[in-house]
Design an enzyme around this catalytic site. Structure first.
Site, short mmCIF file in Angstrom:
data_model
loop_
_atom_site.label_atom_id
_atom_site.label_comp_id
_atom_site.label_asym_id
_atom_site.label_seq_id
_atom_site.Cartn_x
_atom_site.Cartn_y
_atom_site.Cartn_z
N HIS A 148 0.84 -1.21 0.00
CA HIS A 148 0.00 0.00 0.00
C HIS A 148 0.88 1.26 0.00
O HIS A 148 0.60 2.22 -0.71
CB HIS A 148 -0.88 0.05 1.26
CG HIS A 148 -1.97 -0.98 1.30
ND1 HIS A 148 -2.18 -1.80 2.39
CD2 HIS A 148 -2.93 -1.32 0.40
CE1 HIS A 148 -3.23 -2.58 2.16
NE2 HIS A 148 -3.69 -2.31 0.96
N LYS A 181 -13.59 -8.33 4.35
CA LYS A 181 -13.80 -9.21 3.22
C LYS A 181 -14.70 -10.38 3.63
O LYS A 181 -14.64 -10.85 4.75
CB LYS A 181 -12.45 -9.72 2.70
CG LYS A 181 -11.55 -8.61 2.16
CD LYS A 181 -11.95 -8.22 0.74
CE LYS A 181 -11.40 -6.85 0.34
NZ LYS A 181 -9.98 -6.82 0.15
N ARG A 229 -1.75 -5.77 -9.00
CA ARG A 229 -0.70 -6.77 -8.83
C ARG A 229 -0.77 -7.83 -9.92
O ARG A 229 0.19 -8.16 -10.56
CB ARG A 229 -0.83 -7.46 -7.45
CG ARG A 229 -0.47 -6.58 -6.29
CD ARG A 229 -1.00 -7.12 -4.99
NE ARG A 229 -2.46 -7.21 -5.05
CZ ARG A 229 -3.23 -7.52 -4.03
NH1 ARG A 229 -2.70 -7.81 -2.87
NH2 ARG A 229 -4.54 -7.56 -4.16
O1 PNS Z 1 -8.56 -2.47 -0.31
P1 PNS Z 1 -9.91 -2.86 -0.77
O2 PNS Z 1 -10.62 -3.53 0.35
O3 PNS Z 1 -9.89 -3.65 -2.03
O4 PNS Z 1 -10.70 -1.51 -1.09
C1 PNS Z 1 -12.00 -1.54 -1.61
C2 PNS Z 1 -12.68 -0.18 -1.43
C3 PNS Z 1 -12.77 0.19 0.03
C4 PNS Z 1 -11.89 0.88 -2.17
C5 PNS Z 1 -14.09 -0.32 -2.06
O5 PNS Z 1 -14.75 -1.40 -1.48
C6 PNS Z 1 -14.93 0.93 -1.88
O6 PNS Z 1 -14.75 1.88 -2.61
N1 PNS Z 1 -15.86 0.90 -0.89
C7 PNS Z 1 -16.79 1.98 -0.63
C8 PNS Z 1 -18.19 1.68 -1.23
C9 PNS Z 1 -18.17 1.96 -2.72
O7 PNS Z 1 -18.14 3.11 -3.13
N2 PNS Z 1 -18.10 0.89 -3.54
C10 PNS Z 1 -17.94 1.00 -4.99
C11 PNS Z 1 -19.22 1.08 -5.76
S1 PNS Z 1 -20.37 -0.20 -5.40
#
Ligand code: PNS
Length: 166
Positions: free
Chosen positions: A21, A45, A99
């Site tokens: 990150h 998750k 990745r």
């Molecule tokens: O590191 P991650 O867990 O893959 O990040 C995912 C994240 C937090 C960026 C994604 O789940 C997110 O944007 N969550 C907020 C809700 C949202 O806007 N989802 C996308 C449209 S459904």
């Protein structure tokens, strides 16, 4: 006339923040003067809770970025939709790391959804440094939960927090 993007978000669950990150944040900082790390409340998750609370994830990310010389990167928690948070803080793009092909499919879906919700929010992808290609928060949690050595995978403050947690 196009408006130049001067503020980007690096969003994620960061449960916990890893060296991968930090690599993405550093790359985002190289291409944009203002970077905000957006820590999602997130149920974790697979619907199971996160290992670290939202406050803990924010604090771990803040300390880690400061120790890595990225103190000018703001770390903020958010709940709800990412597009709404981006609008609230005035960010014009989201930067995420890729990745492998498996990341691509997931990230493309997220980017498409975000585009549908707000076509004005750009999605930018950077390729992860090769040494972090295998690294994720979930493998770090798994190694730590079995008492394995996570040094080199996470910043020092995160390694200590994982030791306390498991
Ligand atoms: O590191 P991650 O867990 O893959 O990040 C995912 C994240 C937090 C960026 C994604 O789940 C997110 O944007 N969550 C907020 C809700 C949202 O806007 N989802 C996308 C449209 S459904």
């Amino acid at each position: 006339m196009c408006k130049t993007i001067d503020h980007v978000l690096v969003p994620g669950t960061f449960d916990p923040i890893t060296c991968g990150h930090i690599d993405v944040v550093r790359r985002a900082r190289r291409i944009c003067p203002k970077v905000t790390v957006a820590v999602a409340e997130s149920l974790g998750k697979n619907g199971v809770g996160t290992t670290f609370s939202l406050d803990e994830r924010v604090e771990l990310a803040r300390s880690a970025l400061e120790a890595e010389g990225l103190a000018d990167v703001e770390v903020r928690p958010f709940t709800g939709l990412l597009v709404d948070f981006a609008r609230e803080v005035g960010a014009g793009a989201v930067v995420k790391g890729l990745r492998a092909m498996t990341d691509f499919e997931y990230e493309l879906q997220q980017a498409d959804l975000n585009y549908k919700l707000d076509p004005g929010l750009e999605s930018i992808f950077v390729m992860s440094s090769p040494q972090y290609g295998y690294l994720s928060s979930s493998v770090v949690r798994q190694i730590a939960s079995f008492g394995g050595d996570v040094s080199g995978l996470v910043p020092q403050n995160v390694a200590s927090a994982l030791k306390d947690r498991f």
